[in-house]
Design a protein around this motif. Sequence first.
Motif, short mmCIF file in Angstrom:
data_model
loop_
_atom_site.label_atom_id
_atom_site.label_comp_id
_atom_site.label_asym_id
_atom_site.label_seq_id
_atom_site.Cartn_x
_atom_site.Cartn_y
_atom_site.Cartn_z
N LEU A 1 0.78 -1.23 0.00
CA LEU A 1 0.00 0.00 0.00
C LEU A 1 0.81 1.29 0.00
O LEU A 1 0.34 2.31 0.48
N ALA A 2 2.02 1.26 -0.54
CA ALA A 2 2.81 2.49 -0.67
C ALA A 2 3.96 2.24 -1.64
O ALA A 2 4.49 1.12 -1.70
N PRO A 3 4.37 3.26 -2.38
CA PRO A 3 5.49 3.09 -3.31
C PRO A 3 6.77 2.62 -2.65
O PRO A 3 7.50 1.82 -3.23
N HIS A 4 7.06 3.09 -1.43
CA HIS A 4 8.32 2.68 -0.80
C HIS A 4 8.29 1.19 -0.43
O HIS A 4 9.32 0.52 -0.45
N ILE A 5 7.10 0.66 -0.11
CA ILE A 5 6.98 -0.77 0.20
C ILE A 5 7.23 -1.60 -1.05
O ILE A 5 7.94 -2.62 -1.02
N VAL A 6 6.65 -1.16 -2.15
CA VAL A 6 6.85 -1.86 -3.43
C VAL A 6 8.34 -1.88 -3.79
O VAL A 6 8.91 -2.92 -4.13
N GLU A 7 8.96 -0.72 -3.70
CA GLU A 7 10.38 -0.61 -4.06
C GLU A 7 11.24 -1.52 -3.19
O GLU A 7 12.17 -2.18 -3.68
N SER A 8 10.94 -1.58 -1.90
CA SER A 8 11.73 -2.40 -0.99
C SER A 8 11.49 -3.89 -1.21
O SER A 8 12.42 -4.70 -1.07
N LEU A 9 10.27 -4.26 -1.56
CA LEU A 9 10.01 -5.66 -1.88
C LEU A 9 10.81 -6.10 -3.10
O LEU A 9 11.38 -7.20 -3.13
N PHE A 10 10.87 -5.26 -4.10
CA PHE A 10 11.69 -5.58 -5.27
C PHE A 10 13.16 -5.66 -4.89
O PHE A 10 13.90 -6.49 -5.42
#
Length: 322
Positions: A59-68
């Motif tokens: 639910l946030a761009p920084h979470i997506v980036e960190s998952l990648f």
Amino acid sequence: MPHRQYFTPVLCLGLLLSLSLLKMPSAYGQQSETAAPPTQALSQALSQKQRQQLRIIALAPHIVESLFAIGAGEQIIATTAHSDFPKEASVIPQIGNYARLQIEKIVQLQPDVIIAWKNGNPNEDLSRLAQYHLQVEYSQPITLADVADDILLLGRITGREEQAQQVASRYLEQLHDLQMHYANATPVKVFYELWSRPLRTVANQAWPQQQLELCGASNPFGKASDDYPQVGLEQVLVSLPQVVIQPTMNNSNQADALDWQQWPHIPAAKNNFILHPNADKVHRMTIRMLDEVSVMCEQIEQARQFYQATSRPGSTNESDKT
């Protein structure tokens, strides 16, 4: 609030648990005082391989980036607006933005786990998710060092502890190096233009304020009562900043950004120390942030050396140090 908009100009869930998870006692429902924390319970209930196959809504761009960053990007089935890094993230379906989540779509997607931004997602929507008995984990980075904790959390959720540990360790090492490098630096007076209309800056524990402190910068509004205070233009001009920071999207000029060259009497304009870091990088709580902050620190260091040179006795530009 600015923190929910990723400090714009850059603007800044799942579904019912599987039957096996729903049968678990209290770990995913109302917890008793002795119940394990959600992430711990998740780790205990599922094998590493099972966690590596969980379907995630981030639910946030920084979470997506960190998952990648830890190799878990393929597990994301939906996210929110502005989740655009890496480029693979741009094709992930979106189910809302910083202001509103599409709860019905989230429920229909039936995620195994939702990773929410504790301080950035709408509280009302997060409460609604709890009513659907959805498994929600929370990202809550407050300090620069918390980015590493966030990475480790995501590693536990996705069964990628080893990768997360490596990424987090490299991040903390880079952070430590920057802290040591600028620990005794002579302060440089810096104004941070977060938003131009109305004019808003950063202070206290705001994310960019921590970055300024890391670089050895002195913020004339750093002790304001609000983390993102609104200030008057005259207040800024009177403070005579030596550097002005204008974060921009992809380092491009913003149409509504102030043109500081209109006030050539301030040292930052007179000496051309108007900096434009990439807002996507500096305003997201990710490992990529430090790379851009490092560049910003180097630019502030150049200004520091300039003003130190011009303040030496006999310098013809001694007035520039103000």
